[in-house]
Scaffold this motif. Structure first.
Motif, PDB file in Angstrom:
ATOM      1  N   MET A  68       0.846  -1.198   0.000  1.00 44.71           N
ATOM      2  CA  MET A  68       0.000   0.000   0.000  1.00 44.71           C
ATOM      3  C   MET A  68       0.875   1.239   0.000  1.00 44.71           C
ATOM      4  O   MET A  68       0.570   2.249  -0.648  1.00 44.71           O
ATOM      5  CB  MET A  68      -0.909  -0.021   1.233  1.00 44.71           C
ATOM      6  N   GLY A  69       1.980   1.170   0.731  1.00 49.95           N
ATOM      7  CA  GLY A  69       2.895   2.307   0.809  1.00 49.95           C
ATOM      8  C   GLY A  69       3.515   2.634  -0.541  1.00 49.95           C
ATOM      9  O   GLY A  69       3.677   3.802  -0.893  1.00 49.95           O
ATOM     10  N   ILE A  70       3.838   1.596  -1.312  1.00 48.01           N
ATOM     11  CA  ILE A  70       4.428   1.825  -2.637  1.00 48.01           C
ATOM     12  C   ILE A  70       3.420   2.573  -3.513  1.00 48.01           C
ATOM     13  O   ILE A  70       3.758   3.560  -4.178  1.00 48.01           O
ATOM     14  CB  ILE A  70       4.828   0.484  -3.291  1.00 48.01           C
ATOM     15  N   MET A  71       2.170   2.113  -3.472  1.00 46.84           N
ATOM     16  CA  MET A  71       1.130   2.772  -4.275  1.00 46.84           C
ATOM     17  C   MET A  71       0.925   4.212  -3.806  1.00 46.84           C
ATOM     18  O   MET A  71       0.869   5.147  -4.598  1.00 46.84           O
ATOM     19  CB  MET A  71      -0.193   1.988  -4.152  1.00 46.84           C
ATOM     20  N   ALA A  72       0.841   4.394  -2.497  1.00 45.34           N
ATOM     21  CA  ALA A  72       0.577   5.732  -1.965  1.00 45.34           C
ATOM     22  C   ALA A  72       1.704   6.697  -2.317  1.00 45.34           C
ATOM     23  O   ALA A  72       1.455   7.850  -2.686  1.00 45.34           O
ATOM     24  CB  ALA A  72       0.369   5.669  -0.458  1.00 45.34           C
ATOM     25  N   HIS A  73       2.938   6.200  -2.230  1.00 43.88           N
ATOM     26  CA  HIS A  73       4.076   7.064  -2.556  1.00 43.88           C
ATOM     27  C   HIS A  73       4.055   7.490  -4.007  1.00 43.88           C
ATOM     28  O   HIS A  73       4.401   8.637  -4.324  1.00 43.88           O
ATOM     29  CB  HIS A  73       5.401   6.349  -2.250  1.00 43.88           C
ATOM     30  N   GLU A  74       3.635   6.583  -4.883  1.00 39.61           N
ATOM     31  CA  GLU A  74       3.558   6.942  -6.306  1.00 39.61           C
ATOM     32  C   GLU A  74       2.544   8.048  -6.531  1.00 39.61           C
ATOM     33  O   GLU A  74       2.589   8.749  -7.529  1.00 39.61           O
ATOM     34  CB  GLU A  74       3.183   5.702  -7.133  1.00 39.61           C
ATOM     35  N   ARG A  75       1.634   8.197  -5.601  1.00 43.36           N
ATOM     36  CA  ARG A  75       0.621   9.244  -5.714  1.00 43.36           C
ATOM     37  C   ARG A  75       0.931  10.404  -4.763  1.00 43.36           C
ATOM     38  O   ARG A  75       0.049  11.198  -4.437  1.00 43.36           O
ATOM     39  CB  ARG A  75      -0.763   8.671  -5.363  1.00 43.36           C
ATOM     40  N   GLN A  76       2.193  10.466  -4.304  1.00 42.18           N
ATOM     41  CA  GLN A  76       2.596  11.504  -3.331  1.00 42.18           C
ATOM     42  C   GLN A  76       1.702  11.485  -2.099  1.00 42.18           C
ATOM     43  O   GLN A  76       1.330  12.523  -1.547  1.00 42.18           O
ATOM     44  CB  GLN A  76       2.552  12.934  -3.947  1.00 42.18           C
ATOM     45  N   GLY A  77       1.337  10.306  -1.662  1.00 45.93           N
ATOM     46  CA  GLY A  77       0.494  10.187  -0.479  1.00 45.93           C
ATOM     47  C   GLY A  77       1.188   9.358   0.580  1.00 45.93           C
ATOM     48  O   GLY A  77       2.378   9.067   0.480  1.00 45.93           O
ATOM     49  N   GLN A  78       0.443   8.994   1.633  1.00 41.97           N
ATOM     50  CA  GLN A  78       1.040   8.155   2.662  1.00 41.97           C
ATOM     51  C   GLN A  78       0.026   7.197   3.271  1.00 41.97           C
ATOM     52  O   GLN A  78      -1.180   7.414   3.179  1.00 41.97           O
ATOM     53  CB  GLN A  78       1.660   9.026   3.759  1.00 41.97           C
ATOM     54  N   VAL A  79       0.581   6.174   3.897  1.00 39.26           N
ATOM     55  CA  VAL A  79      -0.241   5.136   4.507  1.00 39.26           C
ATOM     56  C   VAL A  79      -0.180   5.289   6.014  1.00 39.26           C
ATOM     57  O   VAL A  79       0.880   5.506   6.586  1.00 39.26           O
ATOM     58  CB  VAL A  79       0.284   3.731   4.128  1.00 39.26           C
ATOM     59  N   PHE A  80      -1.325   5.173   6.644  1.00 38.98           N
ATOM     60  CA  PHE A  80      -1.390   5.146   8.102  1.00 38.98           C
ATOM     61  C   PHE A  80      -1.852   3.757   8.536  1.00 38.98           C
ATOM     62  O   PHE A  80      -2.818   3.231   8.000  1.00 38.98           O
ATOM     63  CB  PHE A  80      -2.404   6.176   8.620  1.00 38.98           C
ATOM     64  N   ALA A  81      -1.146   3.223   9.507  1.00 42.68           N
ATOM     65  CA  ALA A  81      -1.573   1.924  10.034  1.00 42.68           C
ATOM     66  C   ALA A  81      -1.347   1.937  11.540  1.00 42.68           C
ATOM     67  O   ALA A  81      -0.405   2.550  12.027  1.00 42.68           O
ATOM     68  CB  ALA A  81      -0.778   0.799   9.383  1.00 42.68           C
ATOM     69  N   THR A  82      -2.238   1.274  12.264  1.00 43.50           N
ATOM     70  CA  THR A  82      -2.043   1.201  13.710  1.00 43.50           C
ATOM     71  C   THR A  82      -1.255  -0.052  14.039  1.00 43.50           C
ATOM     72  O   THR A  82      -1.138  -0.950  13.218  1.00 43.50           O
ATOM     73  CB  THR A  82      -3.395   1.127  14.431  1.00 43.50           C
ATOM     74  N   ASP A  83      -0.727  -0.102  15.249  1.00 45.47           N
ATOM     75  CA  ASP A  83      -0.044  -1.328  15.618  1.00 45.47           C
ATOM     76  C   ASP A  83      -1.079  -2.384  16.001  1.00 45.47           C
ATOM     77  O   ASP A  83      -2.269  -2.124  16.091  1.00 45.47           O
ATOM     78  CB  ASP A  83       0.988  -1.086  16.721  1.00 45.47           C
ATOM     79  N   GLU A  84      -0.583  -3.568  16.222  1.00 41.34           N
ATOM     80  CA  GLU A  84      -1.447  -4.737  16.373  1.00 41.34           C
ATOM     81  C   GLU A  84      -2.521  -4.584  17.441  1.00 41.34           C
ATOM     82  O   GLU A  84      -3.621  -5.103  17.301  1.00 41.34           O
ATOM     83  CB  GLU A  84      -0.540  -5.891  16.745  1.00 41.34           C
TER      84      GLU A  84
END
Lengths: 275, 92
Positions: A213-229
């Motif tokens: 998801m991060g690779i895709m988001a970076h290609e769109r100048q965006g970012q991924v947020f994820a919480t820990d477990e």
């Protein structure tokens, strides 16, 4: 208990008996201490906990767990479902495959698939089943299961080139379904012009999914947020969080309406606490 | 009610009428899953919770009685855990 303001409980979606057990206790406490009840949608709980923990402002949300697979975006006081699974949830697909290849449930089947996938060397061909904004997963489960009956399938890898190991299948399954999820998330992002992705739900703790998801988001100048477990997996505090947000807007659930329902769509909730 | 329906009545005493009423109000919120085959009437007499069921089959009589008792058990355990605290509000 006398000092609390309200009692939040999961109204749905989910499995009937566990939902009802909690509702009974919540109602008893509500009557004992004369506190209002607040019924909460489980999916909205995940979303609000994710927003609170990560600080994401207005992300496209990928909610992926054993019971749910949805792409959600907020618009005008509603968490709108942009895309979802047409049949089974992605966590369900992964867990059932883990059982097929006899992986342990400790600590969780999804975690063990993720570890086995790291040892996979071969990407086998699996159906890629995005359907517009939605995905279909049950066919992929059948297809990957069929490989375990293939004559090339061997429990232990050897130097032989034409072998398929369980690790190869774990790897292939993850790569395929995660790519599908990344695609439908990207479609939603393109649709509303968002640069943020928030991944919630148990499958959100999978690091490969976060990476893709991060690779895709970076290609769109965006970012991924994820919480820990601790917050990806179902927990009580997310229900309290979402419940508190709606309680503050004056929302309460009267006793007579405090039933539970196995089917409660994310977009049925009036998100009064956002503009 | 036609003659061939089966009936089960369960009477459960509580510590007080207040607790019995709490149990009634808590349990009666959820409707029966098969209302055409199960008729249920829940009442309270003093501190006793009374549930009268009429069911179309004996199997259903067993199922509803078991489910009801499991629900009562959950309520009772909650009352046991929190009942005393509820009786003692902080004086502020």
């Amino acid at each position: 208990m006398h000092e609390i303001d309200c009692i939040c409980f999961t109204k749905g979606p989910g499995m009937g008996a566990p939902l009802q057990s909690v509702a009974l206790i919540a109602r008893t406490l509500s009557l004992l201490f004369n506190k209002p009840l607040v019924g909460v949608n489980h999916c909205v709980g995940h979303i609000e906990m994710g927003r609170e923990i990560t600080g994401a402002q207005n992300p496209v949300v990928l909610y992926v767990s054993g019971g749910n697979t949805q792409v959600i975006a907020y618009s005008r006081q509603c968490y709108r479902i942009f895309g979802e699974t047409l049949d089974i949830a992605v966590g369900n697909c992964l867990d059932r495959f883990a059982r097929i290849i006899n992986l342990s449930n400790d600590p969780s089947p999804g975690y063990n698939i993720e570890q086995e996938a790291k040892k996979g060397k071969r990407l086998v061909s699996l159906p890629y089943a995005t359907k517009g904004m939605d995905v279909s997963l049950s066919g992929i489960l059948s297809a990957v299961e069929a490989y375990t009956l293939d004559k090339r399938f061997h429990e232990e890898g050897a130097e032989d080139k034409d072998l398929i190991t369980p690790q190869d299948l774990c790897f292939s399954l993850q790569e395929t379904v995660f790519a599908m999820l990344v695609e439908i998330t990207e479609r939603a992002m393109a649709h509303i012009g968002s640069k943020e992705v928030l991944i919630v739900g148990g499958v959100g703790s999978n690091e490969r999914l976060q990476q893709m998801m991060g690779i895709m988001a970076h290609e769109r100048q965006g970012q991924v947020f994820a919480t820990d477990e601790r917050f990806c997996i179902d927990n009580g505090i997310m229900i309290a969080q979402a419940g508190l947000l709606s309680y503050r807007m004056g929302y309460e659930t009267p006793l007579a309406k405090s039933t539970c329902t196995q089917r409660f769509r994310t977009d049925e909730v009036h998100v009064a606490w956002r503009n | 009610m036609s003659e061939d329906w089966h009936s089960v009545t369960l009477k459960i005493p509580f510590a007080s009428e207040k607790h019995a009423l709490i149990a009634k109000q808590t349990i009666e919120v959820d409707p029966e899953l098969q209302p055409h085959a199960v008729k249920r009437i829940i009442t309270v007499e003093e501190n006793v919770l009374i549930a009268a069921f009429s069911t179309l089959t004996i199997r259903l009589a067993r199922l509803v009685a078991n489910a009801f008792l499991e629900n009562v058990d959950l309520v009772v355990r909650t009352l046991e855990q929190f009942g005393e605290e509820a009786e003692n509000p902080p004086s502020s």
